[in-house]
Motif scaffolding. Structure first.
Motif, PDB file in Angstrom:
ATOM      1  N   ASP A 251       0.826  -1.214   0.000  1.00 34.89           N
ATOM      2  CA  ASP A 251       0.000   0.000   0.000  1.00 34.89           C
ATOM      3  C   ASP A 251       0.856   1.258   0.000  1.00 34.89           C
ATOM      4  OD1 ASP A 251      -2.610  -1.354   0.305  1.00 34.89           O
ATOM      5  OD2 ASP A 251      -1.803  -1.950   2.252  1.00 34.89           O
ATOM      6  N   PRO A 290      -0.047   2.229  -4.771  1.00 31.44           N
ATOM      7  CA  PRO A 290      -1.047   3.257  -4.438  1.00 31.44           C
ATOM      8  C   PRO A 290      -0.433   4.524  -3.841  1.00 31.44           C
ATOM      9  CG  PRO A 290      -1.835   1.093  -3.769  1.00 31.44           C
ATOM     10  CD  PRO A 290      -0.406   0.909  -4.192  1.00 31.44           C
ATOM     11  N   THR A 291       0.626   4.360  -3.023  1.00 27.34           N
ATOM     12  CA  THR A 291       1.287   5.529  -2.439  1.00 27.34           C
ATOM     13  C   THR A 291       2.793   5.300  -2.401  1.00 27.34           C
ATOM     14  OG1 THR A 291      -0.622   5.974  -1.016  1.00 27.34           O
ATOM     15  CG2 THR A 291       1.457   7.046  -0.431  1.00 27.34           C
ATOM     16  N   ASP A 306      -3.578   7.001  -3.702  1.00 20.54           N
ATOM     17  CA  ASP A 306      -4.033   7.024  -2.305  1.00 20.54           C
ATOM     18  C   ASP A 306      -3.238   7.974  -1.424  1.00 20.54           C
ATOM     19  OD1 ASP A 306      -5.886   5.139  -2.982  1.00 20.54           O
ATOM     20  OD2 ASP A 306      -4.923   3.466  -1.944  1.00 20.54           O
ATOM     21  N   ARG A 309      -4.886  10.286   1.435  1.00 27.05           N
ATOM     22  CA  ARG A 309      -5.382   9.704   2.693  1.00 27.05           C
ATOM     23  C   ARG A 309      -4.288   9.548   3.736  1.00 27.05           C
ATOM     24  NH1 ARG A 309      -5.728   3.295   1.813  1.00 27.05           N
ATOM     25  NH2 ARG A 309      -6.373   3.410   3.971  1.00 27.05           N
ATOM     26  N   HIS A 310      -3.022   9.752   3.310  1.00 25.10           N
ATOM     27  CA  HIS A 310      -1.899   9.598   4.242  1.00 25.10           C
ATOM     28  C   HIS A 310      -1.260  10.940   4.626  1.00 25.10           C
ATOM     29  CE1 HIS A 310      -2.155   5.295   3.787  1.00 25.10           C
ATOM     30  NE2 HIS A 310      -1.972   5.373   2.476  1.00 25.10           N
ATOM     31  N   ASP A 361      -2.080  14.558  -7.309  1.00 23.94           N
ATOM     32  CA  ASP A 361      -2.331  13.661  -6.179  1.00 23.94           C
ATOM     33  C   ASP A 361      -1.225  13.716  -5.123  1.00 23.94           C
ATOM     34  OD1 ASP A 361      -0.242  12.407  -7.470  1.00 23.94           O
ATOM     35  OD2 ASP A 361      -1.340  10.593  -8.002  1.00 23.94           O
TER      36      ASP A 361
END
Length: 405
Positions: A251, A290-291, A306, A309-310, A361
């Motif tokens: 992830d 994703p990250t 993603d 979200r972090h 992003d």
């Protein structure tokens, strides 16, 4: 806190942290008749002289690295010339120590153990070990300051920046045997940190361990976070093998500035927006996750679908790493919070703004501008990971509390 746990792995180390002494380095350089033209970061480290030459090459460049040594005796012999501290290392262990400082327990997967580990690992960290007997293969940690000057026979070298070097020959970490209890531990994990494959040197054994870790990860809950922290591979081609097997399961993929530059194959000006944007684009094409998180002395930036979200986790990671930089191992959650009010690196802030414009992003956090008489540069990337996982643990606990109400 949630009853779900943070599982950190895969291997820990016992570190001999040298107290930098230019006079001792200089004496050794004269005894071994080392000259400037010999300095190279890539020659095999087989004895005290070649280790010294490698150290001096990195000091002259102001860069950090991790290198394989022919034997633990070379490490111990070199360390004997200096005052040094015995500490625990490895990304998982240092992240666990940070989490312990913040009051967060964890499960630590180890491949080696001895009385140093038992003495230094906090009781809040649960040990899950594959070791069948005690061993000690110390890692030599050389932390040098900015402006370190060493007079050689044919001229001086002066370090342009502070950094750290790691030298080791560690059979348990090369074999990376997995504990039988790892799958059961992962079954109740909220996050799993993977690191350490960089020290392996047998390709067939590496593939076997990757098969085993992928099988164990099938026990992870669907919402568990898998964080992979990169490192300097002793055999660079093995990095591709690891990526090929693990990328579909990762992830968050983290790396520091040295690893970023290794991937892109050239130096990157960390305060030049065009240079950084280009490098991030290059490494994103290699590492599709994703990250992707890159953490440096000036900033930390997450990119990917993603990444947003972090944001809190990246902020926490930068703050915790900065706290360790200024205070060393011993700090509290309150001291980590106090760091948040300190000044940020202006160049880092400008760079982050530019990257966030270039990558829709992207999530960036500038580093702190800290003036510290005796900074700790060892393990800052590991502390960053610990700070990231601390934010994840808090967020997961809050989410679980909300579901139970």
């Amino acid at each position: 806190m949630s009853d779900r746990q943070l599982v950190l792995g895969l291997g820990g180390t016992v570190d001999f942290e040298l107290r930098w002494d230019s006079a001792v380095i200089e004496r050794l350089a004269h005894e071994h008749r080392v000259r400037r033209h010999e300095l190279t970061p890539s020659a095999p480290v087989v004895d005290e002289r070649s280790l010294l030459v490698t150290v001096l090459a990195f000091v002259a460049a102001g860069t950090g690295a991790e290198r394989f040594v022919a034997s633990s005796e070379v490490v111990e012999g070199f360390a004997s010339h200096f005052a040094y501290d015995v500490t625990l290392g490895g990304t998982g262990v240092r992240a666990g120590l940070v989490l312990d400082s913040l009051g967060i327990p964890s499960v630590q997967h180890l491949v080696s153990i001895d009385d140093n580990v038992r003495r230094l690992l906090p009781s809040a960290i649960t040990i899950l070990s594959s070791a069948e007997h005690d061993t000690l293969d110390p890692h030599l940690i050389v932390q040098y300051p900015v402006g370190a000057t060493v007079r050689l026979l044919d001229g001086d070298i002066v370090s342009p920046a502070a950094n750290r070097l790691i030298f080791a020959n560690d059979p348990p970490n090369r074999e990376m045997a997995l504990a039988a209890g790892l799958p059961d531990a992962l079954a109740t994990a909220s996050a799993f940190l993977i690191s350490g494959f960089n020290t392996m040197q047998d390709h067939a054994l590496l593939e076997q361990r990757l098969d085993e870790i992928v099988l164990a990860m099938r026990r992870l809950p669907d919402d568990a976070l898998v964080y992979y922290e990169d490192a300097g591979f002793y055999t660079r081609a093995f990095a591709e093998t690891v990526r090929g097997r693990l990328l579909p399961h990762i992830d968050v993929y983290g790396m520091n500035e040295d690893e970023l530059q290794e991937y892109v194959g050239h130096a990157v000006d960390l305060l030049d927006a065009a240079d950084v944007v280009r490098a991030l684009g290059e490494v994103q094409r290699i590492i599709q996750v994703p990250t992707l998180v890159v953490h440096t002395r000036h900033w930390a930036i997450a990119v990917g679908a993603d990444a947003a979200r972090h944001r809190d986790a990246v902020e926490s990671a930068v703050r915790v790493a900065a706290t360790r930089y200024r205070l060393g191992d011993d700090f509290s959650a309150a001291e980590a919070e106090a760091t948040a009010a300190m000044a940020r690196h202006r160049g880092g802030a400008v760079l982050v703004d530019a990257v966030e414009l270039a990558f829709p992003d992207a999530v960036g956090v500038p580093a702190f501008a800290l003036d510290v008489a005796h900074p700790t540069t060892i393990g800052l990337g590991d502390s960053f990971v610990g700070g990231f996982l601390a934010a994840h643990a808090h967020a997961h606990a809050h989410a679980q509390d909300g579901l139970q109400r």
